[in-house]
Enzyme design. Sequence first.
Site, mmCIF file in Angstrom:
data_model
loop_
_atom_site.group_PDB
_atom_site.id
_atom_site.type_symbol
_atom_site.label_atom_id
_atom_site.label_comp_id
_atom_site.label_asym_id
_atom_site.label_seq_id
_atom_site.Cartn_x
_atom_site.Cartn_y
_atom_site.Cartn_z
ATOM 1 N N LEU A 139 0.814 -1.059 -0.107
ATOM 2 C CA LEU A 139 0.118 0.172 -0.126
ATOM 3 C C LEU A 139 0.886 1.276 -0.129
ATOM 4 C CD1 LEU A 139 -2.711 -1.002 2.709
ATOM 5 C CD2 LEU A 139 -3.008 -1.078 0.298
ATOM 6 N N ASP A 140 0.412 2.165 -0.725
ATOM 7 C CA ASP A 140 1.270 3.558 -0.602
ATOM 8 C C ASP A 140 1.317 4.223 0.993
ATOM 9 O OD1 ASP A 140 1.364 3.293 -3.429
ATOM 10 O OD2 ASP A 140 -0.546 4.709 -3.495
#
Length: 321
Positions: A139-140
């Site tokens: 995930l960012d």
Amino acid sequence: MNENVQINRREVIGSELSGLRLDQALARLFDDYSRSRLQAWIREGRVRVDGQVKKPREKVFAGQQVELEAVLQPQVTCRPQPIPLEVVFEDEQILVVNKPAGLVVHPAAGNPDGTLLNALLHHDPGLEKLPRAGIVHRLDKDTTGLMVVARSLQARKRLVEALQERRVKRHYQALVVGSPAAGGAVEAPIGRHPVRRQRMAVVEGGKPAITHYRIAERFSIHTLLDVELETGRTHQIRVHMAHLKMPLVGDPVYGGRLRLPPGASPATIEALQNFRRQALHAFRLALSHPASGEALAWEAPLPEDFQALLAVLRRDRDERP
């Protein structure tokens, strides 16, 4: 910590594997390890068939004995760090964590430590033996929510395969600027931006990318979407929503200038101005357990800052004439 693991495995080629290439047969005999790792061991002479070194493409036949003698070196050189980690589920094969905003997944230039990977190594030192400490998707930094992590080579291999075959279901909640008429799907290839190389973009010749979305809640000029990834490209939801001219609220890269509802209250203006990350949360994760095959699913509630922003937007919507 950082100890090599000696591997000594012996198997007999069964009739169901007879006639296959050596690397294909090994991938089924020793499915704890990836095909690329097994091919490397074959080339290094660490695999013998009836006492002889073979090439990856050579065929094997029923009754032959395969010996694998290799050394599995630690895959991670990062140091464990006692970073708080919200573990939603864990057993001997997998971990499911709820990642907070601001936590980078992998060490990289500018973020040498203080990452999810460092936290995982502190939680389970055995993860150092796995590539990327068992992390199979990401995930960012400022995206929150659920991630699955492998705790064994076999689990990692099967999770990677499940992701590639689109059998892992990942659902997100995304707050976008705009009012779509209905839900839909975006099928548009994603690759590096031709000029701004730090960004991704919808580009001809990019990797196939498919995003499904439906409307969860409407506000004055914003919409909360339930989004499902069919593929998992870098920044996929952020890029696809921006491509539809519905960028994520707070997205510092793809969001464009701040847009406020006409006649917005001071509280609404302040809430939108102060939300300085993309409004994106991985709220549901569903997969088959890599060892038992059991169907599993988890949900994580929206983080407090996201919930607070939605509460302000609801008041702004409901108090309008």
